[in-house]
Motif scaffolding. Structure first.
Motif, PDB file in Angstrom:
ATOM      1  N   VAL A  70      -7.641  34.006   3.621  1.00 13.21           N
ATOM      2  CA  VAL A  70      -7.782  32.577   3.881  1.00 13.21           C
ATOM      3  C   VAL A  70      -7.399  31.718   2.673  1.00 13.21           C
ATOM      4  O   VAL A  70      -7.275  30.500   2.789  1.00 13.21           O
ATOM      5  N   THR A  71      -7.207  32.351   1.514  1.00 14.31           N
ATOM      6  CA  THR A  71      -6.824  31.594   0.332  1.00 14.31           C
ATOM      7  C   THR A  71      -6.103  32.500  -0.656  1.00 14.31           C
ATOM      8  O   THR A  71      -6.330  33.702  -0.699  1.00 14.31           O
ATOM      9  N   ASN A  72      -5.217  31.900  -1.430  1.00 16.74           N
ATOM     10  CA  ASN A  72      -4.541  32.611  -2.503  1.00 16.74           C
ATOM     11  C   ASN A  72      -5.101  32.245  -3.868  1.00 16.74           C
ATOM     12  O   ASN A  72      -4.534  32.610  -4.898  1.00 16.74           O
ATOM     13  N   ALA A  73      -6.204  31.490  -3.877  1.00 14.41           N
ATOM     14  CA  ALA A  73      -6.744  30.984  -5.140  1.00 14.41           C
ATOM     15  C   ALA A  73      -8.058  31.657  -5.505  1.00 14.41           C
ATOM     16  O   ALA A  73      -8.999  31.706  -4.714  1.00 14.41           O
ATOM     17  N   ARG A  74      -8.121  32.163  -6.730  1.00 12.55           N
ATOM     18  CA  ARG A  74      -9.383  32.671  -7.271  1.00 12.55           C
ATOM     19  C   ARG A  74     -10.229  31.491  -7.773  1.00 12.55           C
ATOM     20  O   ARG A  74      -9.771  30.356  -7.814  1.00 12.55           O
ATOM     21  N   GLY A  75     -11.460  31.807  -8.161  1.00 14.45           N
ATOM     22  CA  GLY A  75     -12.323  30.781  -8.716  1.00 14.45           C
ATOM     23  C   GLY A  75     -11.705  30.081  -9.914  1.00 14.45           C
ATOM     24  O   GLY A  75     -11.199  30.733 -10.822  1.00 14.45           O
ATOM     25  N   GLY A  76     -11.721  28.746  -9.895  1.00  7.52           N
ATOM     26  CA  GLY A  76     -11.123  27.963 -10.974  1.00  7.52           C
ATOM     27  C   GLY A  76      -9.681  27.602 -10.727  1.00  7.52           C
ATOM     28  O   GLY A  76      -9.092  26.820 -11.491  1.00  7.52           O
ATOM     29  N   TYR A  77      -9.100  28.156  -9.644  1.00 10.04           N
ATOM     30  CA  TYR A  77      -7.702  27.894  -9.331  1.00 10.04           C
ATOM     31  C   TYR A  77      -7.544  27.165  -7.995  1.00 10.04           C
ATOM     32  O   TYR A  77      -6.453  27.071  -7.457  1.00 10.04           O
ATOM     33  N   SER A  78      -8.649  26.643  -7.493  1.00  9.59           N
ATOM     34  CA  SER A  78      -8.631  25.849  -6.263  1.00  9.59           C
ATOM     35  C   SER A  78      -9.190  24.469  -6.559  1.00  9.59           C
ATOM     36  O   SER A  78     -10.170  24.322  -7.316  1.00  9.59           O
ATOM     37  N   ASN A  79      -8.591  23.466  -5.965  1.00  8.28           N
ATOM     38  CA  ASN A  79      -9.091  22.107  -6.163  1.00  8.28           C
ATOM     39  C   ASN A  79     -10.445  21.886  -5.495  1.00  8.28           C
ATOM     40  O   ASN A  79     -11.123  20.901  -5.785  1.00  8.28           O
ATOM     41  N   HIS A  80     -10.837  22.804  -4.618  1.00  7.15           N
ATOM     42  CA  HIS A  80     -12.194  22.750  -4.064  1.00  7.15           C
ATOM     43  C   HIS A  80     -13.237  22.897  -5.170  1.00  7.15           C
ATOM     44  O   HIS A  80     -14.332  22.338  -5.085  1.00  7.15           O
ATOM     45  N   ASN A  81     -12.897  23.679  -6.202  1.00  4.70           N
ATOM     46  CA  ASN A  81     -13.859  23.967  -7.271  1.00  4.70           C
ATOM     47  C   ASN A  81     -14.157  22.748  -8.132  1.00  4.70           C
ATOM     48  O   ASN A  81     -15.085  22.786  -8.956  1.00  4.70           O
ATOM     49  N   PHE A  82     -13.402  21.680  -7.929  1.00  8.52           N
ATOM     50  CA  PHE A  82     -13.582  20.465  -8.721  1.00  8.52           C
ATOM     51  C   PHE A  82     -13.907  19.251  -7.846  1.00  8.52           C
ATOM     52  O   PHE A  82     -13.845  18.114  -8.313  1.00  8.52           O
ATOM     53  N   GLY A  83     -14.259  19.517  -6.588  1.00 12.11           N
ATOM     54  CA  GLY A  83     -14.648  18.434  -5.684  1.00 12.11           C
ATOM     55  C   GLY A  83     -13.509  17.528  -5.279  1.00 12.11           C
ATOM     56  O   GLY A  83     -13.713  16.377  -4.915  1.00 12.11           O
ATOM     57  N   LEU A  84     -12.278  18.061  -5.315  1.00 16.96           N
ATOM     58  CA  LEU A  84     -11.098  17.244  -5.028  1.00 16.96           C
ATOM     59  C   LEU A  84     -10.415  17.636  -3.717  1.00 16.96           C
ATOM     60  O   LEU A  84      -9.355  17.094  -3.397  1.00 16.96           O
ATOM     61  N   ALA A  85     -11.012  18.558  -2.977  1.00 18.99           N
ATOM     62  CA  ALA A  85     -10.377  19.043  -1.746  1.00 18.99           C
ATOM     63  C   ALA A  85     -11.409  19.238  -0.641  1.00 18.99           C
ATOM     64  O   ALA A  85     -12.589  19.498  -0.908  1.00 18.99           O
ATOM     65  N   VAL A  86     -10.937  19.095   0.586  1.00 21.59           N
ATOM     66  CA  VAL A  86     -11.759  19.368   1.771  1.00 21.59           C
ATOM     67  C   VAL A  86     -10.907  20.134   2.773  1.00 21.59           C
ATOM     68  O   VAL A  86      -9.675  20.097   2.723  1.00 21.59           O
TER      69      VAL A  86
END
Length: 307
Positions: A70-86
């Motif tokens: 469901v994702t190609n991003a590890r922790g710290g590599y997704s904008n979800h981790n910074f509250g910038l994505a939904v």
């Protein structure tokens, strides 16, 4: 069953976004739900803020754990981790089922989102992420990990403020509550959107998080405390004690308007009469607090803390 209410979609979305969201991203996501709803589309946010651990758990799905990728991003590599994505999805008419089919309604929601400043994962070339929406302000995840944060533009829009007036009789309408509409009309009056820092409310008669947020901000404006839309110790400390024997028109109108959001029907006229006293006592009884017809920290906490 009838159509799921806008209020339900907003409350679910707000809960699913969690804490730590960028304020403009959160506000824009809720506005997206409202605009889609007006076009007959039931959209809902499924995810917002994620911790690194939550992101890593998703990354493991389809790799070291069962399920599809469901994702190609590890922790710290997704904008979800910074509250910038939904992430979003559509629902059935009654809101009971999630719909993940990327159809014309799904793409219309994406188009509305882009008009609000979001980038859509469905436009990506290397990996299509159709539920994904983000606002990065041009920053990379490397910059975000280093502590930088974007300066985002609020594109939800502020409508022209209604002229100052007192609501005496609520308008009639076949949709939404006319009493809630009257309360929203009051909230839009007297330059409150500018004074208390919120976008003018849609006078749709639908009680939801944005209306409660606006009224809490008006409360904070009246109390001369920080206007942040968050109920906390500072807001509680400025609660005005009001009753039929000792009251001021402004605080009374706020009380009357807020009671309308809870289903109590009366005029918003600043006069603390028998009907206002009765509605306040009924509200207090419904919340299991002392029904003395007097506002204060306990009553306002029940009105705004979990709204």
């Amino acid at each position: 069953m009838g159509r799921v209410s806008l209020d339900t979609l907003l409350r679910r979305s707000e809960k699913n976004m969690g804490s730590g969201m960028n304020a403009i991203v959160k506000k824009s996501a809720l506005e997206l739900i409202r605009r889609a709803y007006k076009e007959g589309i039931n959209a809902q946010i499924s995810h917002g803020m994620r911790t690194y651990a939550q992101q890593n758990a998703l990354y493991a799905q389809g790799r070291t754990k069962p399920g599809s990728k469901v994702t190609n991003a590890r922790g710290g590599y997704s904008n979800h981790n910074f509250g910038l994505a939904v992430d979003y999805f559509l629902t059935s008419e009654d809101g009971s089922k999630a719909i993940w089919t990327v159809n014309s309604d799904w793409k219309r929601v994406a188009a509305i989102a882009k008009s609000l400043g979001f980038s859509w994962g469905g436009d990506w070339t290397s990996f299509k992420d159709y539920p994904h929406l983000e606002m990065t302000g041009g920053l990379s995840t490397a910059q975000l990990r280093a502590g930088k944060r974007p300066s985002l533009t609020d594109r939800t829009g502020t409508k022209k403020v209604a002229p100052s007036k007192t609501v005496s009789k609520p308008p009639s309408s076949s949709s939404g509550s006319s009493w809630v509409k009257a309360a929203q009309e009051w909230g839009n009056s007297r330059d409150y959107p500018d004074k208390a820092g919120f976008n003018e409310l849609d006078e749709d008669g639908l009680t939801g998080p944005l209306t409660f947020d606006a009224f809490l901000r008006i409360y904070q404006y009246f109390g001369k405390t920080a206007i942040d839309g968050v109920w906390g110790p500072k807001s509680r400390a400025v609660a005005a004690v009001q009753n039929k024997d000792d009251h001021t028109p402004g605080w009374t109108r706020l009380l009357q308007a807020t009671l309308c959001l809870y289903g109590y029907k009366h005029k918003i006229d600043g006069a603390f009469g028998p009907l206002t006293d009765e509605a306040l006592r009924a509200f207090q009884r419904s919340k299991g607090i002392k029904a003395d017809g007097t506002t204060g920290p306990v009553t306002y906490t029940k009105m705004f803390e979990a709204a």
